[in-house]
Design an enzyme around this catalytic site. Structure first.
Site, PDB file in Angstrom:
ATOM      1  N   GLU A 196      38.999  -3.308 -45.158  1.00 54.10           N
ATOM      2  CA  GLU A 196      39.561  -3.007 -46.467  1.00 54.10           C
ATOM      3  C   GLU A 196      38.957  -1.730 -47.054  1.00 54.10           C
ATOM      4  O   GLU A 196      39.663  -0.924 -47.679  1.00 54.10           O
ATOM      5  CB  GLU A 196      39.326  -4.180 -47.422  1.00 54.10           C
ATOM      6  CG  GLU A 196      40.095  -5.442 -47.077  1.00 54.10           C
ATOM      7  CD  GLU A 196      39.468  -6.210 -45.917  1.00 54.10           C
ATOM      8  OE1 GLU A 196      40.154  -7.030 -45.305  1.00 54.10           O
ATOM      9  OE2 GLU A 196      38.271  -5.968 -45.623  1.00 54.10           O
TER      10      GLU A 196
ATOM     11  N   MET B 257      26.137   1.234 -34.965  1.00 54.34           N
ATOM     12  CA  MET B 257      26.942   1.456 -36.163  1.00 54.34           C
ATOM     13  C   MET B 257      27.465   2.885 -36.198  1.00 54.34           C
ATOM     14  O   MET B 257      26.775   3.827 -35.818  1.00 54.34           O
ATOM     15  CB  MET B 257      26.099   1.202 -37.420  1.00 54.34           C
ATOM     16  CG  MET B 257      25.799  -0.259 -37.686  1.00 54.34           C
ATOM     17  SD  MET B 257      27.233  -1.156 -38.274  1.00 54.34           S
ATOM     18  CE  MET B 257      27.487  -0.333 -39.842  1.00 54.34           C
TER      19      MET B 257
END
Length: 379
Positions: free
Chosen positions: A67, A311
């Protein structure tokens, strides 16, 4: 306002207030699980070390990584209007991604736990003038408190699955009391729009899926060249954002395809990087050769599976793949072009700006007054 709410929401608000004394227990557990940032735990209680910037502030809320990234194009357009952005999310991973992907003037905060006390602190401190909620992360106290302050609420990239829709219809009064607080709902599809309208949303329109407009994630050129060098000549499949159970499916697929392409290399990018070690152990136990990126290992000629448990490097592996990429539960086949995607960010932005009159726009982006000035008594 409380007396006009359905019983379900009144009970929810009462319970969410009553359990506040237990918050330290919840926080301690989540910290132990690595689900909270110890340096920023105050944000979960509506407390912030950051200072609200002067002028109009647009608040955008998304549950997690998907999102947050979906809002990227919309954030760019809002920043072009000289609007400051407050971005909230609920996961440590999404916070790390926000720090990497957005400029410093985009303020990230963890969304407060959904207790009236914590929500009031959050709204009192930030006083946003417009709130954009992404998809379906709908916290009752957050929505009700915002609406009580006359903060314009907009649901963007709205999604209502065929499984969720009948469940919500069974408690239609509850969902209607929440969705009815939104000024407008911008849905991903016409089907989603019809479902939101049936559940009580006003001013619903379909504008497309913002996630299809997310720009390609960045990649370090030197790291990409190194990976290209050590894998040259090998077909590569990338499985991104995988969850428990999906890696086993990939291993079976790898074994089948390796019969046709003996030099095949499969890359697994776990949704949660801290699962890398466990995934590597599972692969080793299956008899395949594995290399782990978090150990600074590179795939060799004998590596079957490369676990990319780091990451911010997804863009690296999307550019590396030479066959196809598999993204947690749906396929992105090679050759699908950007020209086929809907410009959902543009349509959402246009719908957002055109649906609010000049008068209400000025009202919506002006700093909201503190709670004490906008309600007669506390609830």
């Amino acid at each position: 306002m409380a007396n006009s709410l359905p019983m379900t929401l009144r009970v929810y608000r009462g319970l969410s207030s009553a359990v506040v004394p237990l918050a330290p227990v919840l926080i301690k557990r989540r910290l132990k699980q690595g689900k909270e940032d110890p340096a920023r735990i105050g944000e979960r209680r509506g407390l912030s070390k950051d200072i609200r910037p002067p002028g109009p502030l647009v608040w955008i809320h998304g549950a997690s990584v998907g999102e947050v990234l979906a809002a990227a194009a919309l954030i760019e357009r809002l920043r072009a209007l000289d609007l400051r952005i407050l971005l909230t999310s609920g996961t440590v991973t999404s916070a790390a991604i926000a720090a990497r992907r957005f400029p410093a003037d985009v303020i990230h905060q963890y969304v407060p736990y959904d207790s009236p006390r914590y929500v009031a602190r959050f709204l009192d401190h930030w006083r946003p003038g417009l709130a954009l909620f992404i998809e379906s992360d709908l916290w009752p106290n957050l929505i009700l408190a915002s609406a009580a302050r006359r903060l314009p609420l907009v649901l963007i990239n709205g999604r209502m699955s065929h499984r969720s829709f009948p469940r919500w219809r069974r408690i239609s009064g509850t969902i209607s009391a929440l969705l009815g607080r939104f000024e407008i709902c911008l849905a991903q599809s016409q089907v989603d729009a019809e479902r939101f309208a049936a559940l009580g949303c006003r001013n619903v329109m379909a504008t497309g899926n913002l996630k299809l407009d997310v720009p390609a994630p960045p990649a370090d050129a030197a790291k990409l060249e190194r990976l290209m060098s050590v894998t040259r000549g090998r077909p590569i499949i990338v499985a991104a954002s995988t969850h428990p159970g999906e890696e086993e499916i990939l291993l079976e697929a790898h074994r089948t395809l390796a019969g046709l392409f003996p030099s095949l290399l499969s890359v697994i990018v776990p949704r949660h990087p801290d699962r890398g070690e466990a995934v590597a152990r599972m692969i080793t136990a299956s008899g395949l050769h594995v290399a782990l990126r978090s150990r600074e290992e590179l795939p060799t000629a004998t590596t079957d599976i490369y676990v990319a448990d780091t990451m911010g490097e997804l863009g690296l592996f999307y550019r590396l793949r030479r066959s196809c990429s598999w993204v947690a539960r749906w396929f992105l086949m090679v050759g699908r072009t950007r020209s086929k995607r809907s410009s959902s960010a543009r349509r959402s932005f246009m719908a957002l700006t055109s649906s609010i009159s000049p008068t209400s726009t000025r009202r919506s982006i002006a700093p909201a007054a503190p709670a004490a000035l906008t309600r007669k008594k506390r609830w």
